[in-house]
Design an enzyme around this catalytic site. Structure first.
Site, short mmCIF file in Angstrom:
data_model
loop_
_atom_site.label_atom_id
_atom_site.label_comp_id
_atom_site.label_asym_id
_atom_site.label_seq_id
_atom_site.Cartn_x
_atom_site.Cartn_y
_atom_site.Cartn_z
N TYR A 117 0.86 -1.19 0.00
CA TYR A 117 0.00 0.00 0.00
C TYR A 117 0.89 1.24 0.00
O TYR A 117 1.84 1.33 0.77
CB TYR A 117 -0.89 0.02 1.24
N ASP B 7 9.42 2.97 -0.19
CA ASP B 7 8.36 3.60 0.61
C ASP B 7 8.57 3.20 2.06
O ASP B 7 8.29 2.07 2.46
CB ASP B 7 7.00 3.16 0.08
N LYS C 92 3.98 8.96 8.80
CA LYS C 92 3.68 8.34 10.09
C LYS C 92 4.61 8.84 11.22
O LYS C 92 4.40 9.92 11.72
CB LYS C 92 3.66 6.82 9.94
#
Ligand SMILES: *Cc1c(COP(=O)(O)O)cnc(C)c1O
Length: 445
Positions: A150, A245, A277
């Protein structure tokens, strides 16, 4: 003794009913709706340390950690002080300010191949912008991604996109034009032969390979030895970029993220990195970065446009900086130890109850699949039993432990998970394992 909460949650139920009258599905991010575990999402009114308090006044040990950011625990006093101080001096300027520089310096100091970073407000923006930069630099349009990874809800990257999408059993998202999807090539994770075949056939059209540094969005599926190295070698040989990522793994798996554990590779470092995050400390701050020579293609120096009204927001950057500055070796050691204690106890409880399970790790990040055997890719991950997880999840919730409401997610541990919080988790595990066992018995023929 863990608490014993009733299965109804009147205040959350009332809020959820109200939410559904004005918000699609009652939530602002789909996985929060509890669809895969059933029941009513708990509306949280406050959070401190390792704990969440819901609208019914019930206290939960938190293993969601806001899906990654809350690495120090909630409302860390020094982060709170930094946020309060920043907010007292203004919420957003629309001009440069010093904290943006300090946060960029902190990231650059931690991740060796990253010389320049551009700050954005979400992980989605970071991957979207990194992709645009890769296409601008190479003059090519295609991208390779891996099933189960994702990268945010970027059109071109929503194909086979892991947890959120998997939770709903949607193959893809409606509303993504086939023209956008047509530029995306989806490969099975950990499959070097498939990668080499695609590059042999189509290499000169591929701008980039994007991968989760160590996937956490189909549950934790670490790269097999040599896989990331192969990504680096193949992309380099074909003039494509490698985008790592690290939105989830960055500053969590180590002070330098997954790269700190596995890199640098003999074939070189990834070209571009994305972060989010943890680096926002719970506020909207994310980033993408790489060597200065590549990042120079971004406006205002170069032709690749990218911008943001709230990019580098002074309050968000204060939170992110204060958080990263406190992500010390002691913090990483604590999280690692607490995560192992929790995972070992969970595995023991599941074994004792005869529940098939597999624990997988990427640094201190772990998740538990409710199936037997190594999980190497998304097809393997889909063998996990969603009904067994749902039963386990609700038994934990009833005992004051809030797991992520998705069978495909990391159990996020923080520096605030002290002995008392960990003990509460351990005490709740046997009953939850037995609930999962009952669920398996029901499903089995
Ligand atoms: C969470 C996540 C994103 C998206 O970040 P948002 O801030 O939710 O847009 C991208 N990539 C990975 C690996 C993630 O875990």
């Amino acid at each position: 003794m863990p608490p014993s909460y009733p299965s109804d949650a009147p205040a959350s139920e009332a809020l959820f009913a109200r939410a559904k009258t004005v918000v699609p599905g009652g939530v602002n991010s789909p996985v929060r709706a509890f669809r895969s575990v059933g029941g009513t999402p708990r509306f949280i009114t406050s959070a401190r340390g390792a704990y969440l308090i819901d609208a019914d006044g019930r206290e939960y040990v938190d293993l969601i950690g806001s899906w990654g950011p809350m690495i120090l625990g909630h409302t860390h006093p020094e982060v709170l002080a930094a946020v309060t101080d920043a907010a007292s001096r203004g919420f957003s300027y629309g001009t440069p300010s010093e904290n943006e520089v300090a946060l960029a310096e902190e990231i650059v100091a931690r991740v060796e191949p990253v010389e320049h970073v551009r700050l954005v407000s979400s992980g989605t923006e970071a991957t979207m912008s990194a992709l645009r930069l890769a296409r601008g630099l190479t003059g090519r349009s295609r991208v390779v991604k891996f099933a189960g990874c994702y990268h945010g809800h970027v059109d071109a990257l929503l194909a086979a996109a892991g947890s959120g999408v998997a939770t709903f059993g949607l193959p893809d998202s409606a509303g993504v034009p086939s023209s956008a999807a047509a530029e995306t090539i989806v490969l099975p994770y950990n499959d070097i032969a498939a990668l080499e075949a695609v590059f042999a056939a189509d290499g000169e059209h591929i701008a980039a390979v994007i991968t989760e540094a160590a996937p956490g969005n189909m549950g934790v599926v670490p790269p097999a030895p040599g896989f990331t190295e192969a990504l680096r070698r193949v992309t380099r040989d074909h003039g494509a970029l490698l985008i790592s990522d690290e939105v989830m793994t960055g500053f969590r798996c180590s002070r330098s993220g997954w790269y700190g554990l596995e890199g640098p590779y003999a074939a070189g470092a990834p070209d571009l990195f994305t972060f989010g995050k943890v680096m926002g400390g719970g506020f909207p701050a994310a980033a993408f970065g790489g060597p200065a020579a590549l990042m120079a293609a971004l406006a205002p120096d170069g032709p690749v446009y990218q911008a943001g009204t709230l990019s580098g927001n002074p309050v968000a950057t204060a939170a992110g900086l204060a958080t990263l500055q406190r992500c010390t070796p002691e913090v990483y050691a604590h999280i690692d130890a607490a995560a192992h204690t929790i995972a070992d106890a969970a595995a023991a409880a599941l074994s004792a109850a005869g529940v098939p399970h597999t624990v997988q790790w990427a640094g201190s990040m772990f998740s538990i699949f409710f199936c037997e055997g190594l999980v190497r890719d998304y097809d393997d991950a889909k063998r996990t039993s969603a009904p067994a997880y749902a039963a386990f999840f609700h038994a934990m919730l009833a005992q004051g432990v809030h797991l992520p409401p998705s069978a495909y997610e990391v159990w996020f541990v923080s520096a605030a998970h002290d002995a008392a919080a960990v003990d509460r988790i351990l005490a709740a595990l046997p009953a939850a394992a037995s609930a999962a066992s009952d669920a398996f018995a029901t499903i089995a023929p």
